[in-house]
Design an enzyme around this catalytic site. Structure first.
Site, PDB file in Angstrom:
ATOM      1  N   TRP A 278       0.747  -1.242   0.034  1.00 31.42           N
ATOM      2  CA  TRP A 278       0.062  -0.027   0.100  1.00 31.42           C
ATOM      3  C   TRP A 278       0.922   1.130   0.016  1.00 31.42           C
ATOM      4  CZ3 TRP A 278       2.222   2.128   4.145  1.00 31.42           C
ATOM      5  CH2 TRP A 278       2.541   1.166   5.111  1.00 31.42           C
TER       6      TRP A 278
ATOM      7  N   HIS B   3      -3.953  -6.012  -5.194  1.00 29.88           N
ATOM      8  CA  HIS B   3      -3.203  -5.081  -4.242  1.00 29.88           C
ATOM      9  C   HIS B   3      -3.468  -5.151  -2.639  1.00 29.88           C
ATOM     10  CE1 HIS B   3      -1.059  -1.485  -4.363  1.00 29.88           C
ATOM     11  NE2 HIS B   3      -1.541  -0.900  -5.314  1.00 29.88           N
TER      12      HIS B   3
ATOM     13  N   GLY C 116       6.572  -6.484  -0.658  1.00 33.56           N
ATOM     14  CA  GLY C 116       5.919  -6.546   0.640  1.00 33.56           C
ATOM     15  C   GLY C 116       6.995  -6.903   1.539  1.00 33.56           C
TER      16      GLY C 116
ATOM     17  N   GLU D 133      10.395  -8.133  -3.813  1.00 32.04           N
ATOM     18  CA  GLU D 133      10.997  -6.751  -3.483  1.00 32.04           C
ATOM     19  C   GLU D 133      10.574  -6.592  -2.029  1.00 32.04           C
ATOM     20  OE1 GLU D 133      12.914  -4.523  -4.955  1.00 32.04           O
ATOM     21  OE2 GLU D 133      12.944  -5.561  -7.169  1.00 32.04           O
TER      22      GLU D 133
ATOM     23  N   CYS E 105      10.328   1.592   1.762  1.00 35.99           N
ATOM     24  CA  CYS E 105      11.207   0.224   2.048  1.00 35.99           C
ATOM     25  C   CYS E 105      12.900   0.655   2.128  1.00 35.99           C
ATOM     26  CB  CYS E 105      10.955  -0.805   0.791  1.00 35.99           C
ATOM     27  SG  CYS E 105      11.185  -0.064  -0.745  1.00 35.99           S
TER      28      CYS E 105
HETATM   29  N1  LIG Z   1      11.590  -3.809  -1.617  1.00 34.33           N
HETATM   30  C1  LIG Z   1      10.673  -2.962  -2.246  1.00 34.33           C
HETATM   31  O1  LIG Z   1      10.592  -2.580  -3.356  1.00 34.33           O
HETATM   32  C2  LIG Z   1       9.590  -2.433  -1.048  1.00 34.33           C
HETATM   33  C3  LIG Z   1       8.784  -1.539  -1.800  1.00 34.33           C
HETATM   34  C4  LIG Z   1       7.733  -1.143  -0.834  1.00 34.33           C
HETATM   35  C5  LIG Z   1       7.478  -2.071   0.472  1.00 34.33           C
HETATM   36  N2  LIG Z   1       7.965  -2.961   0.782  1.00 34.33           N
HETATM   37  C6  LIG Z   1       8.056  -3.757   1.987  1.00 34.33           C
HETATM   38  O2  LIG Z   1       6.744  -3.932   2.310  1.00 34.33           O
HETATM   39  C7  LIG Z   1       6.166  -4.185   3.426  1.00 34.33           C
HETATM   40  C8  LIG Z   1       5.080  -3.148   3.934  1.00 34.33           C
HETATM   41  O3  LIG Z   1       3.989  -3.636   3.104  1.00 34.33           O
HETATM   42  P1  LIG Z   1       2.815  -4.390   3.690  1.00 34.33           P
HETATM   43  O4  LIG Z   1       2.692  -4.303   4.833  1.00 34.33           O
HETATM   44  O5  LIG Z   1       1.640  -4.218   2.655  1.00 34.33           O
HETATM   45  O6  LIG Z   1       3.478  -5.665   3.263  1.00 34.33           O
HETATM   46  P2  LIG Z   1       2.772  -7.157   3.231  1.00 34.33           P
HETATM   47  O7  LIG Z   1       3.698  -8.175   3.079  1.00 34.33           O
HETATM   48  O8  LIG Z   1       1.797  -7.483   4.367  1.00 34.33           O
HETATM   49  O9  LIG Z   1       1.802  -7.163   2.030  1.00 34.33           O
HETATM   50  C9  LIG Z   1       2.201  -6.846   0.586  1.00 34.33           C
HETATM   51  C10 LIG Z   1       1.330  -7.494  -0.245  1.00 34.33           C
HETATM   52  O10 LIG Z   1       1.382  -9.042  -0.035  1.00 34.33           O
HETATM   53  C11 LIG Z   1       0.031  -9.509  -0.055  1.00 34.33           C
HETATM   54  N3  LIG Z   1       0.317 -10.480   1.073  1.00 34.33           N
HETATM   55  C12 LIG Z   1       0.668 -10.715   2.128  1.00 34.33           C
HETATM   56  N4  LIG Z   1       0.859 -12.129   2.619  1.00 34.33           N
HETATM   57  C13 LIG Z   1       0.344 -12.848   1.652  1.00 34.33           C
HETATM   58  C14 LIG Z   1       0.243 -14.064   1.350  1.00 34.33           C
HETATM   59  N5  LIG Z   1       0.322 -15.316   2.167  1.00 34.33           N
HETATM   60  N6  LIG Z   1      -0.341 -14.776  -0.037  1.00 34.33           N
HETATM   61  C15 LIG Z   1      -0.581 -13.616  -0.816  1.00 34.33           C
HETATM   62  N7  LIG Z   1      -0.479 -12.514  -0.792  1.00 34.33           N
HETATM   63  C16 LIG Z   1       0.152 -11.879   0.499  1.00 34.33           C
HETATM   64  C17 LIG Z   1      -0.623  -8.373   0.864  1.00 34.33           C
HETATM   65  O11 LIG Z   1      -2.096  -8.675   0.914  1.00 34.33           O
HETATM   66  C18 LIG Z   1      -0.274  -7.204   0.005  1.00 34.33           C
HETATM   67  O12 LIG Z   1      -0.898  -7.180  -1.133  1.00 34.33           O
HETATM   68  C19 LIG Z   1       7.651  -3.540   4.319  1.00 34.33           C
HETATM   69  O13 LIG Z   1       8.289  -4.620   4.839  1.00 34.33           O
HETATM   70  C20 LIG Z   1       8.235  -2.738   3.164  1.00 34.33           C
HETATM   71  O14 LIG Z   1       9.603  -2.692   3.249  1.00 34.33           O
HETATM   72  C21 LIG Z   1       9.123  -3.237   0.005  1.00 34.33           C
HETATM   73  O1  LIG Z   2       8.923   1.755  -0.931  1.00 31.54           O
HETATM   74  C1  LIG Z   2       9.678   1.532  -1.777  1.00 31.54           C
HETATM   75  C2  LIG Z   2       9.689   2.459  -3.169  1.00 31.54           C
HETATM   76  C3  LIG Z   2      10.662   3.507  -2.905  1.00 31.54           C
HETATM   77  C4  LIG Z   2      10.770   4.560  -3.929  1.00 31.54           C
HETATM   78  O2  LIG Z   2      10.155   4.372  -5.001  1.00 31.54           O
HETATM   79  O3  LIG Z   2      11.491   5.563  -3.843  1.00 31.54           O
END
Ligand SMILES: NC(=O)c1ccc[n+]([C@@H]2O[C@H](COP(=O)([O-])OP(=O)(O)OC[C@H]3O[C@@H](n4cnc5c(N)ncnc54)[C@H](O)[C@@H]3O)[C@@H](O)[C@H]2O)c1
Ligand SMILES: O=CCCC(=O)O
Length: 456
Positions: free
Chosen positions: A131, A156, A207, A229, A263
């Site tokens: 999100w 999403h 995520g 990611e 992230c």
């Molecule tokens: N590396 C990157 O590019 C990046 C970018 C943005 C966020 N993030 C990371 O995302 C996290 C925050 O986002 P969040 O709270 O939405 O993460 P999250 O892992 O809870 O959810 C991310 C997505 O995965 C889905 N999901 C979760 N468990 C699942 C399962 N078992 N099966 C299928 N789908 C599943 C969720 O519904 C959501 O759509 C932080 O750890 C952040 O660092 C990483």
């Molecule tokens: O949270 C990850 C994305 C960071 C960015 O697009 O700069």
């Protein structure tokens, strides 16, 4: 089954959505697969033109996209507007640069025989997205795969169900075949079934590390490729010779933008003792200067967190850190007298390796400050992490900074500037931050069939 999207500022119900039933999921898979079959006869150049139309639609709808993001997950309206435009820029980047990156490559074998490597679509890609950047995260997967001819299904985060809907409408508004991009509201169990479907040939998840482990093992059972990611605990190194005031300003911007829900934001400031006093004083001032309020208002500089559970988790992590000896250089957190998911900035120090939050990702406006006695100690501490997403090095000379960058165990390093996502630059991590790359030419090859044709 229905679910609500709550406004993080007013805490009122913004909209209610319904989980898709199996017939709708099957219809989406069928549409997507039909698109995959027809796209095989299209060209990269035609789809590049369509991507330009998508970029235009995102710019036209920027205000609607922005308002929806702010209402769904709370970010400042100006950040939401920037994001809608950034999504358009990603589409334009692939329209402008994708076809050249996908030109076939010539090979020779057995002396004079010729072969070529072509890049082709493989099938449906499922994008599972978080999100925090509800549009750019999706566009990073959609644009390169659309150019290739891979249809994308979006799953999403529920918090941003409104954003998912407006994203889909905006793509369709550009005249794109619906099978090329479809949004699904599905449960984790339905996701597991979609991953098993042989029409699905790729899963891109952004995520948490926890979600990455589950989804990657489901995909492994179907021999389906994944990109992950995941989370980060990025280090921001400040060394003698750097512009310390600028470093403090950038560290605060990096840590506090999007209310700290990034992230790749600077989560651990690792500062050489010779410049620690100047840096710390400037950073404290920056952390204290943010003004919380209505994210729709131009005067607000710190928005509420995206959900109540994110707010509660973050406060628990801060409390735990303090119980284990951490000190607050800036005291903040939840103010119970205020409605909305607000969390005022916290700056923690005295966090040793025994502290349970030492290497936990703090997904909100909470910074960690570590003072070290040498450059080598800074590098060592930076690498003491399960994560390896990005990092920043502020130093007096580019040569020194590059030498340090080479030793950091991360997928990205920014020198004398805060980390950021750019369409032109590869984005991704190592260690528990995942694998695979988004953005740049590299994203085009993740779910491509790199097909060899021997010409004889
Ligand atoms: N590396 C990157 O590019 C990046 C970018 C943005 C966020 N993030 C990371 O995302 C996290 C925050 O986002 P969040 O709270 O939405 O993460 P999250 O892992 O809870 O959810 C991310 C997505 O995965 C889905 N999901 C979760 N468990 C699942 C399962 N078992 N099966 C299928 N789908 C599943 C969720 O519904 C959501 O759509 C932080 O750890 C952040 O660092 C990483
Ligand atoms: O949270 C990850 C994305 C960071 C960015 O697009 O700069």
């Amino acid at each position: 089954m229905k679910f609500d999207v709550l406004n993080p500022y007013s805490e009122s119900i913004e909209a209610t959505f319904t989980i898709n039933n199996q017939q709708l999921v099957e219809a989406a898979l069928t549409n997507a697969n039909r698109y995959f079959e027809t796209a095989k006869r299209g060209s990269f150049e035609q789809r590049a033109q369509q991507l330009h139309a998508i970029a235009t639609a995102f710019r036209t709808n920027a205000k609607l996209l922005a308002k929806t993001a702010t209402q769904n997950m709370g970010k400042l309206l100006q950040e939401s507007l920037q994001e809608a435009n950034a999504a358009a820029n990603i589409a334009d980047y692939y329209a402008n640069n994708g076809p050249a990156a996908l030109v076939s490559k010539d090979y020779q074998y057995l002396g004079t025989k010729r072969a070529k490597l072509t890049y082709e679509a493989t099938g449906i890609v499922l994008a599972i997205e978080p999100w925090n950047f509800p549009y750019t995260q999706v566009m990073r997967v959609f644009a390169p795969n659309f150019l290739l001819g891979n249809p994308v299904l979006l799953k999403h985060a529920k918090i941003v169900a409104g954003c998912a809907t407006v994203f889909e409408q905006t793509v369709w508004q550009a005249g794109i075949e619906h099978g090329a991009f479809q949004n699904l509201f599905v449960t984790n169990e339905q996701v597991a079934d979609i991953i098993k479907d042989q029409r699905v040939q790729g899963v891109a998840l952004t995520g948490s590390t926890k979600a990455g482990k589950v989804v990657a093992s489901e995909a492994a059972q179907a021999i389906t490729k994944t990109t992950l990611e995941l989370g980060g605990n990025d280090a921001f190194l400040v060394l003698p010779g750097a512009d310390i005031k600028q470093a403090a300003k950038d560290a605060a911007t990096s840590r506090l933008r999007n209310s700290g829900q990034v992230c790749t934001s600077a989560k651990r400031m690792i500062v050489h003792q010779d410049v620690a006093d100047e840096f710390t004083a400037a950073l404290i001032n920056e952390f204290k200067s943010r003004h919380m309020g209505d994210p729709m208002a131009e005067t607000t500089t710190l928005a509420p967190l995206a959900s109540k559970s994110i707010q509660t988790t973050l406060q628990k992590q801060v409390n735990l850190a303090i119980q284990h000896g951490a000190k607050e250089l800036v005291h903040g957190g939840i103010d119970d007298s205020k409605a909305g998911n607000f969390f005022s900035p916290v700056l923690l120090t005295n966090i040793d390796e025994a502290n349970p939050i030492f290497d936990e990702e703090l997904f909100g406006p909470v910074g960690q400050l570590h003072v070290v006695e040498s450059t080598d100690a800074a590098i060592k501490l930076a690498n003491r992490s399960q994560y390896g997403l990005a990092g920043a090095v502020y130093a007096g000379s580019i040569e020194q900074a590059q030498m340090i960058a080479k030793q950091l165990e991360t997928g990205q390093v920014f020198i004398n500037q805060p980390s950021n996502g750019y369409p032109e630059l590869p984005f991704g991590g190592v260690k528990n931050s995942g694998y695979g790359r988004e953005m740049s030419d590299l994203a085009l090859y993740e779910f491509a069939n790199q097909k060899m044709i021997a010409l004889g």
